[in-house]
Design an enzyme around this catalytic site. Structure first.
Site, mmCIF file in Angstrom:
data_model
loop_
_atom_site.group_PDB
_atom_site.id
_atom_site.type_symbol
_atom_site.label_atom_id
_atom_site.label_comp_id
_atom_site.label_asym_id
_atom_site.label_seq_id
_atom_site.Cartn_x
_atom_site.Cartn_y
_atom_site.Cartn_z
ATOM 1 N N ASP A 46 0.835 -1.207 0.000
ATOM 2 C CA ASP A 46 0.000 0.000 0.000
ATOM 3 C C ASP A 46 0.871 1.259 0.000
ATOM 4 O O ASP A 46 0.365 2.380 -0.067
ATOM 5 C CB ASP A 46 -1.027 -0.011 1.135
ATOM 6 C CG ASP A 46 -0.393 -0.073 2.507
ATOM 7 O OD1 ASP A 46 0.850 -0.160 2.601
ATOM 8 O OD2 ASP A 46 -1.151 -0.047 3.500
ATOM 9 N N SER A 47 2.197 1.064 -0.008
ATOM 10 C CA SER A 47 3.119 2.178 -0.276
ATOM 11 C C SER A 47 2.810 2.795 -1.635
ATOM 12 O O SER A 47 3.263 3.899 -1.932
ATOM 13 C CB SER A 47 4.578 1.694 -0.248
ATOM 14 O OG SER A 47 4.736 0.545 -1.057
ATOM 15 N N ASP A 85 -0.884 -6.167 0.185
ATOM 16 C CA ASP A 85 -1.290 -5.548 1.454
ATOM 17 C C ASP A 85 -2.801 -5.454 1.601
ATOM 18 O O ASP A 85 -3.497 -5.071 0.646
ATOM 19 C CB ASP A 85 -0.758 -4.113 1.522
ATOM 20 C CG ASP A 85 0.572 -4.016 2.216
ATOM 21 O OD1 ASP A 85 0.867 -4.863 3.078
ATOM 22 O OD2 ASP A 85 1.334 -3.091 1.882
ATOM 23 N N LYS A 114 -0.811 -9.410 3.331
ATOM 24 C CA LYS A 114 -0.022 -8.848 4.433
ATOM 25 C C LYS A 114 -0.921 -7.947 5.261
ATOM 26 O O LYS A 114 -1.658 -7.128 4.710
ATOM 27 C CB LYS A 114 1.177 -8.069 3.889
ATOM 28 C CG LYS A 114 2.007 -7.402 4.983
ATOM 29 C CD LYS A 114 3.409 -7.066 4.530
ATOM 30 C CE LYS A 114 3.577 -5.813 3.738
ATOM 31 N NZ LYS A 114 3.118 -4.560 4.383
ATOM 32 N N GLU A 116 -0.936 -5.375 8.705
ATOM 33 C CA GLU A 116 -0.183 -4.682 9.751
ATOM 34 C C GLU A 116 -0.832 -5.054 11.082
ATOM 35 O O GLU A 116 -2.038 -4.843 11.267
ATOM 36 C CB GLU A 116 -0.199 -3.174 9.505
ATOM 37 C CG GLU A 116 0.587 -2.810 8.253
ATOM 38 C CD GLU A 116 0.758 -1.313 8.049
ATOM 39 O OE1 GLU A 116 0.501 -0.540 8.997
ATOM 40 O OE2 GLU A 116 1.156 -0.921 6.938
ATOM 41 N N GLU A 183 9.578 -3.771 10.298
ATOM 42 C CA GLU A 183 10.038 -2.514 9.697
ATOM 43 C C GLU A 183 10.646 -1.627 10.784
ATOM 44 O O GLU A 183 10.057 -1.436 11.857
ATOM 45 C CB GLU A 183 8.836 -1.807 9.037
ATOM 46 C CG GLU A 183 9.215 -0.481 8.397
ATOM 47 C CD GLU A 183 8.185 0.042 7.398
ATOM 48 O OE1 GLU A 183 7.201 -0.669 7.105
ATOM 49 O OE2 GLU A 183 8.386 1.168 6.912
HETATM 50 O O1 KIV Z 1 3.635 -1.088 1.579
HETATM 51 C C1 KIV Z 1 4.822 -1.444 1.509
HETATM 52 O O2 KIV Z 1 5.528 -1.236 0.507
HETATM 53 C C2 KIV Z 1 5.396 -2.143 2.645
HETATM 54 C C3 KIV Z 1 6.885 -2.253 2.690
HETATM 55 C C4 KIV Z 1 7.419 -1.066 3.391
HETATM 56 C C5 KIV Z 1 7.323 -3.516 3.314
HETATM 57 O O3 KIV Z 1 4.703 -2.529 3.533
#
Ligand code: KIV
Length: 266
Positions: A46-47, A85, A114, A116, A183
């Site tokens: 989600d970056s 994510d 993924k 958080e 992280e």
């Molecule tokens: O969203 C993302 O790119 C991430 C990385 C920082 C691992 O979670």
């Protein structure tokens, strides 16, 4: 879609001490290039809210946007495992996490989601795992929580901080996470987690003691606007082409040259 890197491959790599190479991608062309460079895990992070959409953080990213970018990336991969994510608030309880994972896996083609999470979200991780969803639990710095956490800061410092992060690692592994991702942790704390927990541990800004490394692709190509994070390295500046930069990154992780001392936190 069955690709050659699986959850079992990642477990074997941890057992055999073979470093796991991971990288983000958000589109078809770069996904192909990353796959050809031999990266083991590709994350549709989600970056993308920051590096693709130009937001200040990851909070505005929607589930539909994650599914769209996952579909684009899926078409570019032959070998790497595809992880996506769960975006902010798409996983606030077990039911919403299951529904969101269903969208990302069925319409996006993700092979792992993924989330958080801390120990508090371990029941959500357990529900995903029970339902057959491969899960990566991301803790330490959680970018979706920066508004609460007060910024992008190194986590787990001091005795209490380290104990809290270790407790998260144990709870998330016990809940059935297939991969842990940490992280911005002190390097010695990440190495303790790696030694204690059986689950493969991928790090970003967490030192060389993890089972694998991940970076945001724009950071490692040196094209992120503004200042690059201290834990990243511009592999494009070293090599001169995107394909060579991706291969150099994979090689640097596998040989233990990346991350170096200057990329680590105490
Ligand atoms: O969203 C993302 O790119 C991430 C990385 C920082 C691992 O979670």
């Amino acid at each position: 879609m069955s690709r050659s890197v699986s959850v079992a491959t990642l477990r074997r790599m941890k057992r055999e001490g073979q470093p796991i190479v991971a990288l983000t991608a958000y589109d078809y062309a770069l996904a192909r290039a990353v796959d050809e460079a031999g990266v083991d895990v590709v994350l549709v992070g989600d970056s993308l809210g920051m590096v693709i959409q130009g937001h200040a953080g990851t909070v505005p990213v929607t589930l539909e946007e994650m599914a769209y970018h996952t579909r684009c990336v899926a078409r570019g991969l032959d070998r790497a495992l595809l992880m996506t994510d769960l975006p902010f608030l798409s996983d606030f309880d077990a039911r919403s996490a299951l529904e969101s994972a269903s969208v990302l896996m069925k319409s996006g083609g993700a092979q792992m989601v993924k989330i958080e999470a801390t120990a508090e979200q371990a029941p959500i991780v357990a529900a995903l795992s029970r339902a057959g969803v491969p899960v990566c639990a991301h803790f330490g710095l959680r970018p979706q929580r920066v508004l609460q956490m007060g910024g992008y800061r190194v986590q787990g410092r001091g005795e209490d901080g380290a104990e809290a992060v270790l407790a998260d690692a144990r709870a998330l592994a016990d809940a059935g996470a297939d991969v842990l991702l940490v992280e911005c942790l002190p390097a010695n704390l990440a190495a303790r987690i790696q030694a204690e927990v059986d689950v493969p541990l991928i790090g970003i800004g967490a030192g060389p003691g993890c089972d694998g490394q991940i970076l945001v692709i724009q950071d490692m190509l040196g094209i992120t606007p503004g200042q690059a994070p201290r834990f990243s390295h511009d592999f494009l500046a070293d090599t001169g082409s995107i394909q060579s930069a991706l291969s150099a990154y994979a090689e640097a992780v596998r040989s233990g040259q990346f991350p170096a001392r200057e990329h680590c936190f105490d």
